[in-house]
Design an enzyme around this catalytic site. Sequence first.
Site, PDB file in Angstrom:
ATOM      1  N   ASP A 234       0.812  -1.219   0.000  1.00  0.00           N
ATOM      2  CA  ASP A 234       0.000   0.000   0.000  1.00  0.00           C
ATOM      3  C   ASP A 234       0.842   1.265   0.000  1.00  0.00           C
ATOM      4  OD1 ASP A 234       0.990  -0.380   2.553  1.00  0.00           O
ATOM      5  OD2 ASP A 234      -0.950  -0.608   3.499  1.00  0.00           O
TER       6      ASP A 234
ATOM      7  N   ASN B   8      -7.339  -2.025  14.457  1.00  0.00           N
ATOM      8  CA  ASN B   8      -8.720  -2.365  14.102  1.00  0.00           C
ATOM      9  C   ASN B   8      -8.788  -3.631  13.227  1.00  0.00           C
ATOM     10  OD1 ASN B   8      -7.782  -1.495  11.656  1.00  0.00           O
ATOM     11  ND2 ASN B   8      -9.119   0.290  11.489  1.00  0.00           N
TER      12      ASN B   8
ATOM     13  N   HIS C 122      -7.029  -4.256  10.499  1.00  0.00           N
ATOM     14  CA  HIS C 122      -6.794  -4.117   9.050  1.00  0.00           C
ATOM     15  C   HIS C 122      -5.478  -4.766   8.629  1.00  0.00           C
ATOM     16  CE1 HIS C 122      -4.795   0.152   9.444  1.00  0.00           C
ATOM     17  NE2 HIS C 122      -3.861  -0.785   9.402  1.00  0.00           N
TER      18      HIS C 122
ATOM     19  N   GLU D  66      -9.475  -1.431   5.505  1.00  0.00           N
ATOM     20  CA  GLU D  66     -10.132  -1.019   6.742  1.00  0.00           C
ATOM     21  C   GLU D  66     -11.376  -1.888   6.980  1.00  0.00           C
ATOM     22  OE1 GLU D  66      -8.425   0.713   8.543  1.00  0.00           O
ATOM     23  OE2 GLU D  66      -7.974   2.728   7.834  1.00  0.00           O
TER      24      GLU D  66
HETATM   25  C1  GLP Z   1      -0.452   0.658   8.532  1.00  0.00           C
HETATM   26  C2  GLP Z   1      -0.085  -0.227   7.356  1.00  0.00           C
HETATM   27  C3  GLP Z   1      -0.244  -1.691   7.693  1.00  0.00           C
HETATM   28  C4  GLP Z   1       0.406  -1.981   9.030  1.00  0.00           C
HETATM   29  C5  GLP Z   1      -0.253  -1.175  10.109  1.00  0.00           C
HETATM   30  C6  GLP Z   1       0.293  -1.421  11.495  1.00  0.00           C
HETATM   31  O1  GLP Z   1      -1.808   0.868   8.602  1.00  0.00           O
HETATM   32  N1  GLP Z   1      -0.849   0.052   6.189  1.00  0.00           N
HETATM   33  O2  GLP Z   1       0.316  -2.474   6.656  1.00  0.00           O
HETATM   34  O3  GLP Z   1       0.314  -3.341   9.313  1.00  0.00           O
HETATM   35  O4  GLP Z   1      -0.059   0.191   9.796  1.00  0.00           O
HETATM   36  O5  GLP Z   1       1.454  -0.673  11.714  1.00  0.00           O
HETATM   37  P1  GLP Z   1       2.481  -0.910  12.859  1.00  0.00           P
HETATM   38  O6  GLP Z   1       3.276  -2.107  12.474  1.00  0.00           O
HETATM   39  O7  GLP Z   1       3.322   0.321  12.890  1.00  0.00           O
HETATM   40  O8  GLP Z   1       1.698  -1.112  14.104  1.00  0.00           O
END
Ligand code: GLP
Length: 264
Positions: free
Chosen positions: A67, A137, A139, A144
Amino acid sequence: MLVVIKKNYEEVSREAAGIVAAAVRAKPEIVLGLATGGTPLGLYKELVALHQTGSLDFSRATSFNLDEYLGLPSSHPQSFHFFMQEHLFSKINLPAQRIHIPDGSLPGEYGEYCARYEQCIRNSGGIDLQILGIGRNGHIGFNEPTSSLASRTRLKALSRETTEDNRQSFANESEMPKCAITMGIGTILETRKVLLLASGHSKAAAVAKAIEGPITSSVSASALQLHPDATFIIDEEAAHSLTQRDYYHHVVEMTKLFSREKLS
Ligand code: GLP
């Protein structure tokens, strides 16, 4: 699903790195699906170390990132382009022409662009190994809650929770992305193998719902229950709300005996 519970973040990162490194060595022309966020940083550090000590070669590999924020140029320090360059691509020998990250600076024509991204994944032979983190959440990527379980790469509006999580990373409100381009859940389910990493208490509820809850579009990661080869590598804090921890440890012991290649 294989649920591997490790003591802490360092062990999660090392276990994941062992699995990724073995996959790259077994298939040098591997197609990797990559994620951003704080969680895979330790994994990328380990991979860089393996590369720099000469034991891991990415010269024939290809990558697709999950993404990217809409509206951020690749030079923006909060863009996922910048993140990947800084933490991985500038430190390993993955050829630039085989690195793919959705372009967040597009002025329009998103549908057409996203269809081309999907086609490019197919043309490369499909993703062999997909790395995932998980949002609070539930995702995955930026799918989402209420994302269709059949969704493909597309433009997605960010939830309030994700936007709140982003607040600390952006100096001013006006810069904060409202949308992202993300691979869909259908895209992720087509990958050959998934490794989802999670660490810390803040992920415990999402991890429990993903692994032990019903399959629902309200928790995108629960769709991984439909994936034939998904491994969750999580630390004890992230595993806190799972009810079947003893069973998962037993499965890992049996996996060591019968399917060693699934672990590092
Ligand atoms: C973002 C990314 C996800 C990731 C998530 C959690 O939303 N798009 O791919 O898994 O954050 O991030 P973190 O690893 O910093 O908790």
